[in-house]
Motif scaffolding. Structure first.
Motif, PDB file in Angstrom:
ATOM      1  N   ALA A  30       0.831  -1.209   0.000  1.00  0.00           N
ATOM      2  CA  ALA A  30       0.000   0.000   0.000  1.00  0.00           C
ATOM      3  C   ALA A  30       0.866   1.260   0.000  1.00  0.00           C
ATOM      4  N   GLY A  31       1.977   1.216   0.718  1.00  0.00           N
ATOM      5  CA  GLY A  31       2.897   2.354   0.729  1.00  0.00           C
ATOM      6  C   GLY A  31       3.505   2.597  -0.639  1.00  0.00           C
ATOM      7  N   THR A  69       0.822   3.976  -2.903  1.00  0.00           N
ATOM      8  CA  THR A  69       0.575   5.368  -2.525  1.00  0.00           C
ATOM      9  C   THR A  69       1.633   6.273  -3.151  1.00  0.00           C
ATOM     10  N   GLU A 106      -8.746   2.452  -3.253  1.00  0.00           N
ATOM     11  CA  GLU A 106      -8.603   1.300  -2.361  1.00  0.00           C
ATOM     12  C   GLU A 106      -7.176   0.747  -2.366  1.00  0.00           C
ATOM     13  N   HIS A 126      -4.355   2.688  -2.187  1.00  0.00           N
ATOM     14  CA  HIS A 126      -3.377   3.513  -1.477  1.00  0.00           C
ATOM     15  C   HIS A 126      -3.927   4.090  -0.188  1.00  0.00           C
ATOM     16  N   ARG A 127      -3.043   4.731   0.545  1.00  0.00           N
ATOM     17  CA  ARG A 127      -3.394   5.327   1.834  1.00  0.00           C
ATOM     18  C   ARG A 127      -3.971   6.718   1.602  1.00  0.00           C
ATOM     19  N   ALA A 128      -5.238   6.867   1.893  1.00  0.00           N
ATOM     20  CA  ALA A 128      -5.954   8.111   1.619  1.00  0.00           C
ATOM     21  C   ALA A 128      -5.437   9.286   2.449  1.00  0.00           C
ATOM     22  N   ASP A 129      -4.773   9.023   3.569  1.00  0.00           N
ATOM     23  CA  ASP A 129      -4.323  10.108   4.443  1.00  0.00           C
ATOM     24  C   ASP A 129      -2.861  10.505   4.216  1.00  0.00           C
ATOM     25  N   ASP A 130      -2.225   9.973   3.201  1.00  0.00           N
ATOM     26  CA  ASP A 130      -0.823  10.281   2.926  1.00  0.00           C
ATOM     27  C   ASP A 130      -0.690  11.751   2.506  1.00  0.00           C
TER      28      ASP A 130
END
Length: 195
Positions: free
Chosen positions: A56-57, A60, A105, A107-111
């Motif tokens: 996921a990182g 992202t 879905e 990746h990290r939405a809060d990055d």
């Protein structure tokens, strides 16, 4: 240490990102694994996790890089139609980024890097709509923006999935998109009331 020789790399982060883009372009984001990328980059299996932590990182980082490149491409275009052309051109020249950017879905939405790049791209799209004359469509700017985005994104998605081959014939995607938007953006006869 025996892993030292395989871990050191000139720019490991870039090498892993490049390998990820190659895999995504060829086989889609679902085919991506950190171990597979480590093998491709010629580094230890733990090395990609050092920079990206997990899959996921990594995705992202791909999305953030994609949105930054996308924002640059859109900002360079002078008007809404040319921003649409830049949108299509971006999808063609950066298909791996394009596949990942629009799948939240993955990746990290809060990055913070992703959020900043996405905000720049959104602002560049909105600026194109803001440049339209007030009489264009008479709809609110938000719906006009969604319509423009739908047209460019739909065209780009159909193009990348091979669904426009017959329709394009021997035209470039850019010229076909300009023709398409010309059909929609061309003012109607003033005597015609749309009924």
């Amino acid at each position: 240490m025996s892993n030292e020789g395989t871990y050191h790399h000139g720019d490991l982060r870039r090498a892993v990102l490049t390998a990820a883009l190659d895999v995504i372009a060829a086989d889609g984001p679902d085919a991506l694994s950190l171990r597979g990328l480590a093998r491709r980059a010629g580094v230890s299996h733990a090395a990609p996790a050092h920079h990206f932590k997990d899959r996921a990182g990594l995705l992202t980082a791909v999305a953030a890089e994609g949105y930054a490149l996308f924002a640059d491409a859109l900002t360079a275009a002078p008007d809404l139609q040319e921003r649409g052309v830049a949108y299509v051109r971006f999808a063609v020249t950066h298909p791996a980024h394009f596949q990942v950017m629009f799948r939240p879905e993955l990746h990290r939405a809060d990055d913070t890097a992703l959020l900043a790049a996405k905000a720049r791209a959104t602002e560049a799209l909105r600026a194109g709509v803001d440049g339209l004359p007030d009489t264009a469509g008479g709809a609110d700017a938000r719906l006009t923006g969604v319509a423009a985005w739908s047209l460019a994104h739909g065209f780009a998605t159909l193009l990348l999935s091979g669904n426009l081959s017959d329709a394009l014939a021997d035209r470039t995607p850019e010229s076909a998109f300009r023709s398409l938007t010309g059909l929609i953006l061309t003012p109607r006869d003033e005597g015609h009331d749309g009924r």
